[in-house]
Each structure stands twice: as structure tokens, then as C-alpha cells.
Design an enzyme around this catalytic site. Sequence first.
Site, PDB file in Angstrom:
ATOM      1  CB  CYS A   1      57.317  57.085  50.162  1.00 54.89           C
ATOM      2  SG  CYS A   1      57.560  55.342  50.511  1.00 54.89           S
TER       3      CYS A   1
ATOM      4  CB  CYS B   1      59.012  56.270  53.233  1.00 49.18           C
ATOM      5  SG  CYS B   1      59.602  55.664  51.646  1.00 49.18           S
TER       6      CYS B   1
END
Length: 110
Positions: A34, A37
Site C-alpha cells: 500500500c 501506507c
Amino acid sequence: MAGNDLFEFSEANFEDQVLKAGKPVLVDFWAPWCAPCRMMTPTVEDIAKEFAGRAVVGKLNVDDNQNIAFRYNIRGIPTLLLFKDGQVQEQVVGATSKDAIVKMIDKHLG
């Protein structure tokens, strides 16, 4: 990946380190694939250092800990959940600013 102040939460330690903690706990639900993230990681690390001793800050990999992600209905990542006394107090979905996270934690400190 976790520094001295940044915890790595898992299904094995979640109850003791998050739900039974005596102080507020910020959990960053994330995954290695991600991009947002990964962008949030330095911010979360900074917050862990800044709040060391006053709050617990850590990351939980949703791919490796799917039961916990399911339990807290994590649908998008990054998701930040702030726990206090074993209960979710605040939630932020998506990348956010350090200031917003600091304000969120400050509200729940003694």
C-alpha cells in the site's frame, strides 16, 4: 521495521499490548503493498517517538493479521484506530497529517 518506540502488533500480542494497555494506543493498519501506507510510515514513527511513555504507537500488517482487521471492519488502508481502555475512540481512514494525529492522541491523554 519497527523502531524502539514503534511497536509491531499481531494477533499474538494485540490483546495485551492494545486492549489491555494502560494508556492510549494508536494502531496503524497497513500493508507493504500500500503506497499511502508507506507514505505514512515516517509520520507514524515520528509520533511514536514524540509520545513515547505517554501513549503506545504501533503498526499492524492487515495481510498477516486478517482476523483483527476483520474484527475492526478495516475496509481501506491506511486506517488509524485510537484505542483507550480497550475501546476504539477515534478512527482515521487514509493518509492524514501529523498534526491531525497529534491532536487526536492529545484529546485522550490523562
